[in-house]
Enzyme design. Sequence first.
Site, PDB file in Angstrom:
ATOM      1  N   THR A  33      13.954 -20.239  13.863  1.00  0.00           N
ATOM      2  CA  THR A  33      15.321 -19.811  14.055  1.00  0.00           C
ATOM      3  C   THR A  33      16.241 -20.974  13.656  1.00  0.00           C
ATOM      4  OG1 THR A  33      16.937 -19.249  15.695  1.00  0.00           O
ATOM      5  CG2 THR A  33      15.215 -20.581  16.461  1.00  0.00           C
ATOM      6  N   ASP A  40       5.507 -21.119  14.561  1.00  0.00           N
ATOM      7  CA  ASP A  40       6.855 -20.600  14.785  1.00  0.00           C
ATOM      8  C   ASP A  40       7.531 -21.637  15.677  1.00  0.00           C
ATOM      9  OD1 ASP A  40       9.115 -19.440  15.895  1.00  0.00           O
ATOM     10  OD2 ASP A  40       8.202 -17.478  16.222  1.00  0.00           O
ATOM     11  N   ARG A  84      23.241 -17.721  13.934  1.00  0.00           N
ATOM     12  CA  ARG A  84      22.097 -16.847  14.207  1.00  0.00           C
ATOM     13  C   ARG A  84      21.383 -16.572  12.901  1.00  0.00           C
ATOM     14  NH1 ARG A  84      22.828 -16.094  19.174  1.00  0.00           N
ATOM     15  NH2 ARG A  84      20.742 -15.288  19.381  1.00  0.00           N
ATOM     16  N   LYS A 141      18.895 -22.121  17.736  1.00  0.00           N
ATOM     17  CA  LYS A 141      18.555 -22.627  19.077  1.00  0.00           C
ATOM     18  C   LYS A 141      18.829 -24.135  19.098  1.00  0.00           C
ATOM     19  CE  LYS A 141      15.517 -18.863  20.280  1.00  0.00           C
ATOM     20  NZ  LYS A 141      14.603 -18.077  19.498  1.00  0.00           N
TER      21      LYS A 141
HETATM   22  C1  LIG Z   1       9.217 -18.404  19.321  1.00  0.00           C
HETATM   23  C2  LIG Z   1      10.151 -17.291  18.995  1.00  0.00           C
HETATM   24  N1  LIG Z   1       9.883 -16.465  17.961  1.00  0.00           N
HETATM   25  C3  LIG Z   1      10.686 -15.423  17.652  1.00  0.00           C
HETATM   26  C4  LIG Z   1      11.855 -15.165  18.355  1.00  0.00           C
HETATM   27  C5  LIG Z   1      12.719 -13.996  17.984  1.00  0.00           C
HETATM   28  O1  LIG Z   1      13.897 -14.458  17.412  1.00  0.00           O
HETATM   29  P1  LIG Z   1      15.226 -13.579  17.234  1.00  0.00           P
HETATM   30  O2  LIG Z   1      15.747 -13.371  18.586  1.00  0.00           O
HETATM   31  O3  LIG Z   1      16.095 -14.407  16.375  1.00  0.00           O
HETATM   32  O4  LIG Z   1      14.801 -12.322  16.570  1.00  0.00           O
HETATM   33  C6  LIG Z   1      12.203 -16.013  19.417  1.00  0.00           C
HETATM   34  C7  LIG Z   1      13.433 -15.774  20.227  1.00  0.00           C
HETATM   35  O5  LIG Z   1      13.406 -15.183  21.255  1.00  0.00           O
HETATM   36  C8  LIG Z   1      11.329 -17.094  19.758  1.00  0.00           C
HETATM   37  O6  LIG Z   1      11.592 -17.896  20.798  1.00  0.00           O
END
Ligand SMILES: Cc1ncc(COP(=O)(O)O)c(C=O)c1O
Length: 410
Positions: free
Chosen positions: A221, A195, A230, A224
């Site tokens: 994502t 991730d 988003r 970021k």
């Molecule tokens: C590594 C990681 N995975 C998942 C997420 C969750 O993403 P989202 O806020 O878009 O649902 C985040 C964000 O906080 C993240 O930093």
Amino acid sequence: MIQNNDPILADMIAREAKRQDTEIELIASENYVSKDVLEANGSILTNKYAEGYAWKRYYWGCHIIDEIETLAIDRAKQLFDAEHVNVQPLSGSPANMAVYLGVLEPGDKVLWFSLDQGGHLTHGHPMNFSGILYENIPYFLNKETEEMDMDELERIAMESQPKMIIAGFSAYSRDLDWKRFREIADKCGAILMADIAHIAGLIAAGVIENPVPYCDVVTTTTHKTLRGPRGWMIMCKKKYAKAIDRAVFPWMQWGPHENLIAAKAVAFGEALKPEFKEYQLQVMKNADTIATCLQEKGFKIVSGGTSNHLMLVDTFVSYGVTGKQAEHALEVVGLSANKNMVPYDTRPPMNPSGIRIGTPAATTRGMGTQEMKEIADIFSQAIQNHDNEAHLETQRQRVLELCAKFPIYK
Ligand SMILES: Cc1ncc(COP(=O)(O)O)c(C=O)c1O
């Protein structure tokens, strides 16, 4: 238009715009998108239902939408050297859930980087689907170096024989050894998932190593460091394409948000340009500058520095100021940052020992190393004088002066 038709909401948006413009955003997961990304995001594409995938939709009238989604996929493939890409996931938890549902059976074992060390809740925490439906085994940092302990990870993997190993974080400032992750996954017969939500922009720009060739599945994502709208996407080896696509639609979600997908295409287009690499190099240089300055001012930086866009500052061990107190003082002066646990924290999650800082947003405003030195000084003054209102007000003026020099949308 909104100003005329809905002045109440227009006023709220205007106040939020002012807040953003007059504070320096140091929350590591935030950024400012370009006007082009904003335009695509707010376009008429929001009017169209397009459930299914390009060229095989359920509804009529999707031929242009298909072109848009295909463009986003092609650009993403080019950016990350990915075999297969799904750009439909709306958010992080559902994107990660689609992977878990697609490649695992409920109850399977997953090795994840513990939340209190810098991992993410959606990888295995009991409050999230990942911790409810799967058996999760955490791995940790080396206590001395505060860096990933790959030998210990290998030991845990061989002992527990997980079905999947997930690598990824929201508060870790060092590079991951992707080759070693792959070797460990192969040795214990596990699927390797990454991730890369936080570091996607750095990877896309080629300034840190790309894990996509090493991993079976990678989620990220787009909002970021990648500086898009988003949303999320999933990349995988062809072997997993069918399982992942089916898990996203129809298992997880129905009509995709094509305005967001168009905005992703715009952001990927921007990321393919040479300026994006310059931007990401500056993000890292800026982070390194803040870390170095803070260390000179007596702050402990977890792991002794940063190799990416973020760092963890242990304000409690440095100056006896808790993360909550520090966060509040920073808010008063207009430096937006979040409290965060540090590895092996002895304090509770709601009032931990540290603060997480990131430089993607400030760098997008055009701030460079000179401004980072100023920000580090304001940060230091705010923490050390966290209960001195007059002193905090002086720092607030310094932040306002900096912001005025670097407007977000010129
Ligand atoms: C590594 C990681 N995975 C998942 C997420 C969750 O993403 P989202 O806020 O878009 O649902 C985040 C964000 O906080 C993240 O930093």
